[in-house]
Enzyme design. Structure first.
Site, PDB file in Angstrom:
ATOM      1  CG  ASP A 411      -1.854   1.115   1.358  1.00  0.00           C
ATOM      2  OD1 ASP A 411      -1.662   2.108   0.637  1.00  0.00           O
ATOM      3  OD2 ASP A 411      -2.801   1.020   2.169  1.00  0.00           O
ATOM      4  CG  HIS A 412       3.136   4.037  -3.211  1.00  0.00           C
ATOM      5  ND1 HIS A 412       4.178   4.331  -2.373  1.00  0.00           N
ATOM      6  CD2 HIS A 412       3.582   4.312  -4.457  1.00  0.00           C
ATOM      7  CE1 HIS A 412       5.207   4.786  -3.071  1.00  0.00           C
ATOM      8  NE2 HIS A 412       4.869   4.780  -4.348  1.00  0.00           N
TER       9      HIS A 412
END
Ligand code: CAO
Length: 439
Positions: A411-412
């Site tokens: 999850d950036h």
């Protein structure tokens, strides 16, 4: 006193042959001024012919499929003579070709490429969102339903883009298609799109050949919902890496050779779990979840690993708890037991809760790389595909090495690219030299 007024096809730009796509009136109908009475189509545009007068339809002279031209008689209408003067006063300059000096207003064209078409629908069709009318697909969007049918769809709250092919000529969507669609939604509970996301249009595949409809398993339906939710909520990046597992594999084979026949064999996955946990300890943001308001990162002090297990009913993810305090043999037995239970549909909800990070290993099947989807609210997932012998340059020569492909999706919002790369470098180092896992 009543007059008989003839409504004729007006000048539509010198087109010699105009197709009658749909006739929207019948004898005896009470017509209102400007009410659409027929849908006409030329090579370039679809248009609706509005009634030039209000009255009672006495005769309809065209039918669907006819070819007409400028001046062709469309209908005769009985009108109260007092009302005849009214539309004449509102005549538009393009109007022509009607008798008794009652002009037929210019047809309302749903031009296939002009911006005017966008205004025609208050909410653009989903396809229009994907293929704006300015590009060639625009013809596909606008040519298959008349404005009155679109209006009808809007009145019923139907997203016309969901009906790809209608029963009219050339697949044109007719009023009946909208009605049939609504009936189907009511009877089947077909889900509507949400959050303005363009839905995939419904297609009747039986028109192309034999089909069979199978009910999705509950697991597949729930997994599908969860994956879609994650896909829409998380900005995900997948990073690919390869680890040299030549020595680890030799050790694994030696360990298994010592085992009795009925003992659970150790697969490479157990070492991957160990290497993953070591990396999570080094990089705590991987063992975390974002708070639901997105304001805080919740760091976990326990190490529970979810393992994606392929079952006849779909994918399930049993969780191995406190893996940091378990031996490789214990992990192998526990996974064997949980994956057996999963395949028999005997996992309890608690068996699948509390995971910190998930591993999805397809290595037993094959593959070179893939992009797994994060099992949110976890922040990362490690994908594994099949290890392969490869020539690796050691500075002097190529040597054969067993290389294991690893894919990390994260999850950036939580993990930066460099952090992701360092995390994988750590796993790679530990997999290549499993003595490091003792440190
Ligand atoms: N490279 C080469 N061989 C591998 C390997 C890899 N990366 N991973 C496994 N293998 C080998 C194993 O060593 C084993 O070999 P033997 O038959 O000679 O002992 C064989 O492949 C089968 O392994 P396995 O798949 O049964 O065992 P595992 O511990 O590797 O995996 C489990 C267990 C439960 C993860 C797996 O059975 C499974 O269900 N995988 C599918 C997961 C899935 O569907 N993921 C997709 C989800 S979408 O993101």
């Amino acid at each position: 006193m009543a007059d008989v007024i003839e409504i004729k096809v007006p000048d539509v730009g010198g087109v010699a042959s105009i197709d009658v796509v749909e006739v929207l009136i019948k004898v005896g109908d009470k017509l209102e001024l400007d009410q659409p009475i027929a849908t006409l189509e030329t090579d370039k545009a679809s248009m609706e012919l509005p009634a030039s007068v209000g009255g009672t339809v006495q005769q309809v002279h065209i039918k669907s499929g006819d070819k007409v031209a400028e001046g062709s008689l469309v209908a005769t209408v009985l009108v109260n003579s007092a009302s005849v003067a009214q539309p004449a006063a509102a005549a538009k300059p393009e109007a022509a070709a009607v008798k008794l000096e009652v002009p037929t207003p210019a047809p309302v064209a749903t031009i296939q490429t002009a911006p005017a078409n966008i205004a025609e629908t208050t909410k653009p069709s989903p396809l229009a969102t994907i293929f704006p009318p300015s590009i060639s697909h625009g013809a596909l969007i606008t040519a298959h339903a008349s404005p009155s049918v679109r209006l009808f769809a809007r009145e019923l709250g139907v997203d016309i883009g969901k009906i790809t092919i209608g029963n009219g000529r050339k697949g044109r969507i007719l009023k009946q298609d909208i009605q049939a669609y609504v009936k189907r939604i009511i009877s089947e509970g077909v889900p509507q799109s949400s959050a303005g996301i363009p839905p995939i249009p419904a297609v009747d595949f039986s028109q192309f050949g034999d089909i069979e409809t199978q009910k999705l398993s509950k697991i597949k339906r729930l997994t599908g919902q969860n994956l879609s939710r994650v896909w829409l909520n998380l900005p995900m990046v997948t990073y690919h890496e390869e680890a040299d597992i030549t020595e680890m594999e030799a050790f694994r084979v030696a360990l298994n050779a010592e085992k009795a026949k009925d003992e659970v064999k150790i697969t490479g996955l157990m070492f991957i779990i160990k290497a993953l946990v070591a990396a999570m300890k080094q990089f705590p943001s991987f063992n975390a979840s974002l708070s639901s308001d997105g304001e805080n990162l919740i760091l976990k002090k326990y190490y529970n690993i979810g393992i994606a297990v392929d079952t006849p009913n779909g994918l399930v993810v049993p969780v191995l708890r406190n893996v940091d305090s378990k031996s490789i043999n214990q992990l192998a037995s526990e996974l064997a037991e949980k994956s057996d239970k999963a395949r028999q549909g005997k996992l309890m909800p608690a068996d699948m809760q509390g995971g910190c990070i998930t591993i999805s290993s397809l290595g037993g099947i094959g593959g070179t790389a893939f992009t797994p989807i994060v099992n949110a609210p976890e922040v990362a997932i490690l994908g594994v595909t099949r290890a392969k012998m490869q020539p690796v340059w050691n500075g002097k020569e190529f040597t054969p090495k067993l290389m294991l492909p690893l894919d990390l999706t994260y999850d950036h919002r939580v993990i930066d690219g460099a952090e992701g790369a360092r995390f994988m470098a750590h796993i790679k180092q530990n997999m290549s030299d499993i003595r490091r896992l003792l440190l």
